[in-house]
Motif scaffolding. Structure first.
Motif, PDB file in Angstrom:
ATOM      1  N   GLN A   1     -16.332   9.046  -0.230  1.00  0.00           N
ATOM      2  CA  GLN A   1     -16.642   8.847   1.191  1.00  0.00           C
ATOM      3  C   GLN A   1     -17.651   9.887   1.681  1.00  0.00           C
ATOM      4  OE1 GLN A   1     -13.261   9.181   3.811  1.00  0.00           O
ATOM      5  NE2 GLN A   1     -14.324   8.198   5.509  1.00  0.00           N
TER       6      GLN A   1
ATOM      7  N   VAL B   1      -2.063   6.056   1.564  1.00  0.00           N
ATOM      8  CA  VAL B   1      -3.290   5.271   1.732  1.00  0.00           C
ATOM      9  C   VAL B   1      -3.407   4.804   3.180  1.00  0.00           C
ATOM     10  CG1 VAL B   1      -4.469   3.137   1.084  1.00  0.00           C
ATOM     11  CG2 VAL B   1      -3.369   4.512  -0.668  1.00  0.00           C
TER      12      VAL B   1
ATOM     13  N   LEU C   1     -12.614   3.868   0.924  1.00  0.00           N
ATOM     14  CA  LEU C   1     -11.189   3.759   1.295  1.00  0.00           C
ATOM     15  C   LEU C   1     -10.753   2.304   1.280  1.00  0.00           C
ATOM     16  CD1 LEU C   1     -10.876   6.278   4.277  1.00  0.00           C
ATOM     17  CD2 LEU C   1     -10.216   6.609   1.902  1.00  0.00           C
ATOM     18  N   VAL C   2     -11.632   1.435   1.801  1.00  0.00           N
ATOM     19  CA  VAL C   2     -11.323   0.004   1.775  1.00  0.00           C
ATOM     20  C   VAL C   2     -11.168  -0.459   0.325  1.00  0.00           C
ATOM     21  CG1 VAL C   2     -12.164  -2.307   2.351  1.00  0.00           C
ATOM     22  CG2 VAL C   2     -12.543  -0.420   3.945  1.00  0.00           C
TER      23      VAL C   2
ATOM     24  N   LEU D   1       0.828  -1.211   0.000  1.00  0.00           N
ATOM     25  CA  LEU D   1       0.000   0.000   0.000  1.00  0.00           C
ATOM     26  C   LEU D   1       0.862   1.260   0.000  1.00  0.00           C
ATOM     27  CD1 LEU D   1      -2.857  -0.780   2.545  1.00  0.00           C
ATOM     28  CD2 LEU D   1      -2.968  -0.731   0.048  1.00  0.00           C
TER      29      LEU D   1
ATOM     30  N   PHE E   1      -5.339  -1.231  -4.763  1.00  0.00           N
ATOM     31  CA  PHE E   1      -3.877  -1.138  -4.757  1.00  0.00           C
ATOM     32  C   PHE E   1      -3.253  -2.507  -4.498  1.00  0.00           C
ATOM     33  CE2 PHE E   1      -4.001   3.574  -4.141  1.00  0.00           C
ATOM     34  CZ  PHE E   1      -3.096   3.892  -5.135  1.00  0.00           C
TER      35      PHE E   1
ATOM     36  N   VAL F   1     -10.318   1.225  -2.299  1.00  0.00           N
ATOM     37  CA  VAL F   1      -9.083   1.705  -2.910  1.00  0.00           C
ATOM     38  C   VAL F   1      -7.877   0.911  -2.402  1.00  0.00           C
ATOM     39  CG1 VAL F   1      -7.471   3.644  -2.877  1.00  0.00           C
ATOM     40  CG2 VAL F   1      -9.831   3.998  -3.543  1.00  0.00           C
ATOM     41  N   ALA F   2      -7.882   0.613  -1.094  1.00  0.00           N
ATOM     42  CA  ALA F   2      -6.788  -0.193  -0.553  1.00  0.00           C
ATOM     43  C   ALA F   2      -6.757  -1.555  -1.247  1.00  0.00           C
ATOM     44  CB  ALA F   2      -6.948  -0.366   0.955  1.00  0.00           C
TER      45      ALA F   2
ATOM     46  N   PHE G   1      -9.106   8.658   8.561  1.00  0.00           N
ATOM     47  CA  PHE G   1     -10.489   8.894   8.150  1.00  0.00           C
ATOM     48  C   PHE G   1     -11.343   7.624   8.182  1.00  0.00           C
ATOM     49  CE2 PHE G   1      -8.095  12.324   6.059  1.00  0.00           C
ATOM     50  CZ  PHE G   1      -8.782  13.417   6.577  1.00  0.00           C
ATOM     51  N   GLY G   2     -10.711   6.458   8.290  1.00  0.00           N
ATOM     52  CA  GLY G   2     -11.476   5.210   8.284  1.00  0.00           C
ATOM     53  C   GLY G   2     -11.700   4.647   9.679  1.00  0.00           C
TER      54      GLY G   2
ATOM     55  N   TYR H   1     -14.650   5.097  12.285  1.00  0.00           N
ATOM     56  CA  TYR H   1     -15.891   4.336  12.120  1.00  0.00           C
ATOM     57  C   TYR H   1     -15.841   3.022  12.897  1.00  0.00           C
ATOM     58  CZ  TYR H   1     -17.211   7.567   8.456  1.00  0.00           C
ATOM     59  OH  TYR H   1     -17.546   8.702   7.771  1.00  0.00           O
TER      60      TYR H   1
ATOM     61  N   ASN I   1     -19.348   6.507   4.909  1.00  0.00           N
ATOM     62  CA  ASN I   1     -18.621   5.425   5.582  1.00  0.00           C
ATOM     63  C   ASN I   1     -17.304   5.182   4.836  1.00  0.00           C
ATOM     64  OD1 ASN I   1     -18.979   3.576   3.413  1.00  0.00           O
ATOM     65  ND2 ASN I   1     -21.048   3.158   4.150  1.00  0.00           N
ATOM     66  N   PRO I   2     -16.393   4.459   5.454  1.00  0.00           N
ATOM     67  CA  PRO I   2     -15.061   4.327   4.842  1.00  0.00           C
ATOM     68  C   PRO I   2     -14.949   3.235   3.786  1.00  0.00           C
ATOM     69  CG  PRO I   2     -15.043   3.365   7.027  1.00  0.00           C
ATOM     70  CD  PRO I   2     -16.443   3.862   6.797  1.00  0.00           C
TER      71      PRO I   2
ATOM     72  N   ARG J   1     -11.874   9.772  -1.181  1.00  0.00           N
ATOM     73  CA  ARG J   1     -12.311  10.727  -0.165  1.00  0.00           C
ATOM     74  C   ARG J   1     -13.588  11.437  -0.615  1.00  0.00           C
ATOM     75  NH1 ARG J   1     -12.148  11.577   4.168  1.00  0.00           N
ATOM     76  NH2 ARG J   1     -11.432  13.713   4.391  1.00  0.00           N
TER      77      ARG J   1
ATOM     78  N   PHE K   1     -17.620  -0.729   6.838  1.00  0.00           N
ATOM     79  CA  PHE K   1     -16.394  -0.955   6.068  1.00  0.00           C
ATOM     80  C   PHE K   1     -16.636  -1.735   4.780  1.00  0.00           C
ATOM     81  CE2 PHE K   1     -14.680   0.317  10.092  1.00  0.00           C
ATOM     82  CZ  PHE K   1     -13.532   1.006   9.760  1.00  0.00           C
TER      83      PHE K   1
ATOM     84  N   ILE L   1      -6.846   8.061  -4.259  1.00  0.00           N
ATOM     85  CA  ILE L   1      -7.131   8.463  -2.878  1.00  0.00           C
ATOM     86  C   ILE L   1      -8.115   9.625  -2.845  1.00  0.00           C
ATOM     87  CG2 ILE L   1      -6.154   9.412  -0.752  1.00  0.00           C
ATOM     88  CD1 ILE L   1      -3.672   8.000  -1.230  1.00  0.00           C
TER      89      ILE L   1
ATOM     90  N   PHE M   1      -6.303   6.053   5.632  1.00  0.00           N
ATOM     91  CA  PHE M   1      -7.198   5.020   6.163  1.00  0.00           C
ATOM     92  C   PHE M   1      -7.260   5.085   7.690  1.00  0.00           C
ATOM     93  CE2 PHE M   1      -8.628   0.888   7.501  1.00  0.00           C
ATOM     94  CZ  PHE M   1      -9.659   0.656   6.612  1.00  0.00           C
TER      95      PHE M   1
END
Lengths: 224, 228
Positions: B185, A75, B194-195, A71, B201, B197-198, A82-83, A86, B190-191, B182, B8, B178, A79
């Motif tokens: 999001q 990222v 982001l999950v 990663l 990658f 995108v991870a 901002f992640g 939650y 909720n994220p 955002r 998530f 990224i 994460f």
């Protein structure tokens, strides 16, 4: 005044911005140091755990190492910041940057240390065992000293590359040198603070880059 | 646990916002496809200039390489993007990112190519000269092919780092992965983006990072085996 001097190294602006940018630089140094120390120690720890050859643990480790080697650093930072809230976990910008980049460095360091341990000839283990050393003694007295030496050039380069990422903390409002310089630039309507931040970053990392070059040269000349 | 999954791994939400992510993916790929070949080229030029250079030229190039390597790429980007406009030179976000990434990687690739060229023994040059090859031909036909093979692992590793580095583009508002995650999001609350995108990658780059780890292991192994 010459527009280049006026905009990039304007003495009045530099004087006005210095306290903020320098305070930011101290944050940069702290974060970079923490990332380096925590990342390398955690990496070494993970590599040692991997020597225990507990299957389930090794699979977990391989997944951890794979994820954080792959990663992009940003990222991971985004994460965490901002992640994770939650999931009920809120970290400060400082903690976010340190944890994210130390995790990335620990994965790279674990891989490098492990590769170095595996690369040592098997005779080293056998000879140590024949001398009656216990497993943890073999690791501590025989294997690790050689593995660390073997890993050093790769590890220094990687550590520098990742601690440079401290500037990424600016994405989560970490008040390090770059972020402070950016806000001073908008307050004073002059980009000289950015030049100041750049100069401070160079002052921190240029000696390290030169050091890594020396370590590399020493390692290659020791080989022949 | 249900709440965790809903936050998530919110699949319906993701279905709504995935066009953004697709856009981001395209932007990330464009950045990589422009910056990688350019950096390889400039790095190679620096290394070749070094090998043909006078002692003074060599010293200058080493200083240049170390400067470029010591600069955090984000500091370079912010500096280019926010301070050059004061001189009347405004670069678009895409150009600014490419310039910053290429400058930074000129240092990295330059050093890798340089050490590759240095690893070729003197005898190769002498033999090529004896065959009547000119210096430039010797470099292209004899030295570089061997040098490239010697430094392939660090080359591959740095290429991967370059692709990862393009994510800094999000900090100058360029909608790469990224940034778009955002933005997405803000719509899903909720994220999950982001999950996503991870995961993207990991799927795109994971195989490369595993391959590179294996190459690096082999190098260390060779070092311990050839050492007497």
């Amino acid at each position: 005044m010459n527009p280049i001097i006026d905009n990039f190294v304007n003495p009045h602006i530099l004087r006005a911005a210095w306290p903020d940018v320098f305070a930011g630089f101290l944050v940069t140094v702290q974060v970079a140091l923490l990332i380096g120390v925590l990342g390398i120690l955690a990496g070494l720890g993970l590599a040692i755990v991997r020597c225990t050859e507990i299957r389930a643990l090794n699979i977990l480790l391989a997944v951890y190492i794979g994820i954080f080697r792959t990663l992009p650093q940003l990222v991971v930072i985004i994460f965490l910041y901002f992640g994770l809230p939650y999931a009920g976990i809120s970290l400060s910008p400082f903690a976010t940057t340190v944890i994210a980049l130390a995790a990335v460095l620990s994965a790279f360091a674990a891989e490098i240390f492990w590769a170095a341990i595996v690369a040592l000839p098997h005779g080293q283990w056998e000879a140590a065992r024949a001398l009656g050393l216990r497993q943890h003694q073999i690791l501590r007295l025989v294997i690790l000293p050689q593995a660390v030496r073997l890993a050093t050039p790769l590890l220094t380069n990687r550590t520098i590359a990742i601690t440079k990422g401290t500037a990424l903390g600016t994405a989560v409002a970490l008040p390090e040198a770059l972020g402070s310089a950016q806000s001073m630039t908008s307050i004073l309507a002059n980009p000289s603070p950015l030049t100041l931040a750049a100069a401070l970053y160079l002052a921190l990392f240029l000696p390290l880059v030169v050091l890594s070059r020396m370590i590399e040269r020493h390692a290659t000349s020791a080989q022949v | 646990m249900d709440l965790f999954l809903a936050n998530f791994f919110d699949v319906p939400g993701l279905m709504r916002v995935y066009p953004y992510l697709l856009q981001g993916l395209l932007m990330t790929m464009q950045l990589a496809l422009v910056a990688l070949p350019l950096s390889l080229l400039t790095g190679l030029l620096v290394a070749v200039a070094y090998s043909f250079g006078s002692p003074l030229m060599r010293r200058v190039l080493i200083v240049l390489i170390d400067f470029l390597r010591a600069f955090p790429v984000l500091v370079l980007l912010i500096w280019i993007y926010y301070s050059l406009p004061f001189l009347g030179l405004t670069l678009g976000a895409f150009t600014a990112v490419v310039v910053a990434v290429v400058l930074n990687n000129t240092g990295y690739f330059g050093e890798i190519f340089r050490s590759g060229i240095e690893s070729i023994p003197r005898g190769q040059y002498d033999a090529a000269a004896a065959l009547g090859l000119r210096p430039l031909k010797t470099m292209v036909l004899i030295i570089l092919p061997q040098a490239l093979r010697n430094v392939f692992p660090p080359l591959a590793s740095n290429a991967l780092e370059l692709v990862k580095t393009t994510s800094i583009a999000s900090l100058v508002a360029l909608p790469e992965l990224i940034r778009t995650a955002r933005i997405a999001q803000e719509q899903t609350y909720n994220p999950t983006p982001l999950v996503a995108v991870a995961v993207l990658f990991l799927v795109m780059l994971g195989p490369f990072s595993i391959g590179i780890a294996m190459l690096e292991r082999r190098i260390l192994l060779q070092q311990t085996r050839t050492r007497k």
